[in-house]
Enzyme design. Structure first.
Site, PDB file in Angstrom:
ATOM      1  N   LYS A 117      -4.439  -5.447  32.370  1.00 59.09           N
ATOM      2  CA  LYS A 117      -3.769  -4.518  33.282  1.00 59.09           C
ATOM      3  C   LYS A 117      -4.659  -3.308  33.497  1.00 59.09           C
ATOM      4  CE  LYS A 117      -1.142  -1.016  33.074  1.00 59.09           C
ATOM      5  NZ  LYS A 117      -1.557  -0.313  34.319  1.00 59.09           N
ATOM      6  N   GLU A 193      -7.712   2.779  21.153  1.00 61.17           N
ATOM      7  CA  GLU A 193      -8.782   3.771  21.308  1.00 61.17           C
ATOM      8  C   GLU A 193      -8.190   4.880  22.163  1.00 61.17           C
ATOM      9  OE1 GLU A 193     -11.076   6.072  23.081  1.00 61.17           O
ATOM     10  OE2 GLU A 193     -11.973   4.349  24.115  1.00 61.17           O
TER      11      GLU A 193
END
Length: 439
Positions: A117, A193
């Site tokens: 996505k 992250e």
């Protein structure tokens, strides 16, 4: 679909890289249109870096193997490394191409299928990469691109019972939601992250001109070498490891401030398709207004505006390179991720003070050290809680070097062989030994 060997996966991944290389112009243009990235740097840095990543993992695809175990009883054992299954990749808008390949390449090498996505701000290049993947021979259903918004498409991916792992890059706040959705669904594995507020620590023995160049690199654009300034990816502070907190030792502080201001004022901001421009626009109106609001907040908090601080021109989302001095640790501009071309300059006396200030943040993604003293570099490297430390350089990324954060900058690693591990399951196999002459 018949099983595919690691050798065959690597061969197809190499063909995928060749097709990307043949379409660099189109891919760089798509990222310029979507994200305001400079076209020239897209062609010379971003896409070539993507190729390096993809080819690195293509070479690793047939080198994934378990180990033989030495067991205490009359048994023989070994491990198998198996693909974890379906992976959901949710990628941000600041590096559309790099993030697409940074996430998908190790998962492909591991033998996983995936749903990617892209950020809603930058959907175009991901679709082109999916098209090239099909042309390269990657089977249908292996790489699936689903464009959409985070609260709908992203949330559905994180909570889906048939997704086995999520790899997310984005804000710390959204990272919490990703973890929550994974926990409430099928306890899928998660790697994050997240944000950063990275310190750049400059000691008295540093070459001031080199230090100024590194500081400018660290905040005003993404990846470059001061020795090769044309090889750069110029996004105005829109990177999670931006060196937004610059600590300068008192002996060179005044000289550094003067030269940093001169350097910032010479920076060329404008159309990302203009080869003479050094900094493009913020990605959209929301981010543009967010950065300007932080600049106003810095003034309100009592920091001194050294240079910049306003929009460039009356059209587009362009912001002047901005430097604040007299910044205190408790100020929000020193604690919160701005994600824009805003540098906070601070002074320190001792190495102990520098270490304490560098760690005075909830983040721990990266840090930079500028010094000629190896002992100083070693001490600070081992004292600062961050996932990557750059010594006398900045943004020195490489496909073989693991990247990820400490503290609220997340967990798990992208890049390097460590990245493949998060897309693998370890299976132990044990069989009895009968009448073996040795164990």
């Amino acid at each position: 679909m018949a099983p595919m060997s690691g050798f065959e996966r690597g061969r197809i991944m190499s063909k995928f890289a060749d097709l990307i290389e043949q379409n660099i112009e189109e891919l760089a243009a798509l990222d310029s249109v979507d994200a305001g990235k400079l076209l020239a740097s897209g062609k010379t840095v971003d896409i070539p870096h993507c190729l390096h990543i993809l080819r690195y993992y293509a070479g690793a695809a047939d080198k994934i193997h378990g180990e033989t175990l030495k067991l205490a009883g009359e048994y023989q054992g070994y491990t198998l490394l198996e693909p974890i299954g379906v992976v959901g990749h949710i990628i941000p808008w600041n590096y559309p191409s790099t993030m697409f390949l940074m996430k998908s390449s190790p998962a492909l090498a591991a033998g996983c299928t995936m749903v990617i996505k892209p950020a809603e701000q930058t959907p175009l290049s991901a679709l082109f990469y999916a098209h090239l993947a099909k042309q390269a021979g990657i089977p249908d259903g292996v790489i699936n691109v689903v464009n959409g918004f985070g609260p709908t498409a992203g949330a559905a991916l994180c909570s889906h019972m048939n997704v086995d792992a999520i790899s997310f890059t984005g804000s710390t706040e959204t990272g919490r939601l990703v973890m929550e959705a994974a926990a409430k669904s099928n306890l899928k594995t998660v790697s994050l992250e997240l944000g950063g507020k990275s310190p750049l620590i400059i000691f008295d023995d540093a070459d001031v001109d080199m230090a100024v160049a590194l500081a400018r690199i660290a905040i005003f654009y993404n990846k470059a070498s001061p020795l090769r300034p044309t090889f750069a990816s110029f996004d105005p502070g829109e990177i999670c490891v931006a060196g937004s907190r610059v600590y300068v030792q008192e002996g060179i502080y005044d000289e550094f401030v003067r030269k940093a201001a001169e350097s910032a004022k010479s920076w060329v901001v404008g159309d990302p398709f203009d080869p003479n421009v050094q900094q493009g626009p913020q990605v959209d109106k929301t981010q543009f207004e967010r950065v300007l609001s932080y600049i106003e907040l810095g003034k309100t908090e009592g920091a001194t505006l050294l240079t910049g601080g306003t929009r460039c021109g009356d059209k587009g989302y362009y912001i002047e390179p901005t430097i604040f001095t007299d910044v205190k640790e408790e100020m929000r501009i020193a604690q919160e991720e701005i994600f824009g071309p805003v540098m906070s300059l601070m002074k320190f006396k001792t190495i102990e003070e520098a270490i304490e200030k560098a760690n005075a943040t909830r983040y721990g993604l990266a840090a930079g050290i500028v010094t000629k003293d190896l002992n100083t570099a070693n001490r600070v490297t081992r004292s600062v809680r961050a996932g990557t430390i750059w010594i006398n350089c900045y943004f020195a990324f490489d496909p073989g070097c693991p990247f990820g954060g400490y503290k609220m900058s997340g967990f798990g690693r992208d890049l390097g062989m460590h990245a493949i591990n998060k897309y693998l399951q370890v299976k132990s196999v044990v069989t009895p030994l009968h009448s073996s002459p040795w164990l």
